[in-house]
Design an enzyme around this catalytic site. Structure first.
Site: not given
Length: 196
Positions: A71-73
């Protein structure tokens, strides 16, 4: 088909760990080793997805028989990517620039099956409208919410950061915290994980 593959969250984020815990599934965490530098001419959405997949793949050799969540944002405003400020001075400057602005948050999630090399990916877009903030409000917020310096755009929406926001437009309220749970559940079920 039910899977017996262990579930690995490829993230050291306490926020994402708390989100995944709410599903009640057994999992372990591992810190990925992946360069998070944005590449030239890459959109925020492309950066978020590349980093999520890269983080998951960086753990594949360590977990050759597992389901790895990456996951990354990435936050985007005024034509540029916003990172995590990592200190109070940068967070104050960032929040002053974001006052009254619209910010797009691109939250990417992937699920990698290291046995089949199957990969499921999704990027959720959340549009946040910030309130107009006075310098004293920004100082108060950062004093009371010190973890905000580790959040993209310095806005920790699940805490006091809600007071910074005027509006959120999203298809998954979990995505803004860092993990698009709705699509992750779809991916887990496709891989034979009994979520319900």
């Amino acid at each position: 088909m039910k899977t017996t593959l262990p579930l690995i969250l490829g993230s050291s984020s306490v926020f994402r760990q708390a989100q995944l815990q709410r599903l009640g599934l057994p999992f372990q965490t591992a810190s990925p080793d992946y360069d998070e530098t944005p590449q030239p001419d890459e959109t925020a959405e492309q950066t978020a997805l590349r980093l999520a997949v890269g983080k998951a793949r960086s753990l594949a050799s360590k977990f050759p028989q597992a389901l790895i969540i990456g996951a990354d944002q990435v936050a985007w405003c005024n034509g540029r990517q916003l990172g995590k400020p990592m200190n109070v001075a940068k967070a104050q400057q960032m929040l002053a620039e974001l006052s009254g602005q619209q910010i797009e948050f691109y939250s990417a999630v992937c699920l990698l099956n290291t046995v089949s090399d199957g990969l499921h990916t999704h990027v959720d877009k959340t549009v946040v409208t910030m309130r107009r903030l006075m310098p004293e409000q920004i100082r108060q917020y950062l004093a009371r919410e010190p973890d905000a310096v580790y959040c993209a755009g310095a806005a920790k929406s699940e805490g006091l950061g809600a007071a910074l926001l005027e509006r959120i437009d999203s298809s998954d309220p979990n995505a803004l915290i860092g993990l698009p749970i709705f699509r992750l559940v779809d991916f887990l079920m496709l891989e034979g994980v009994a979520v319900l």
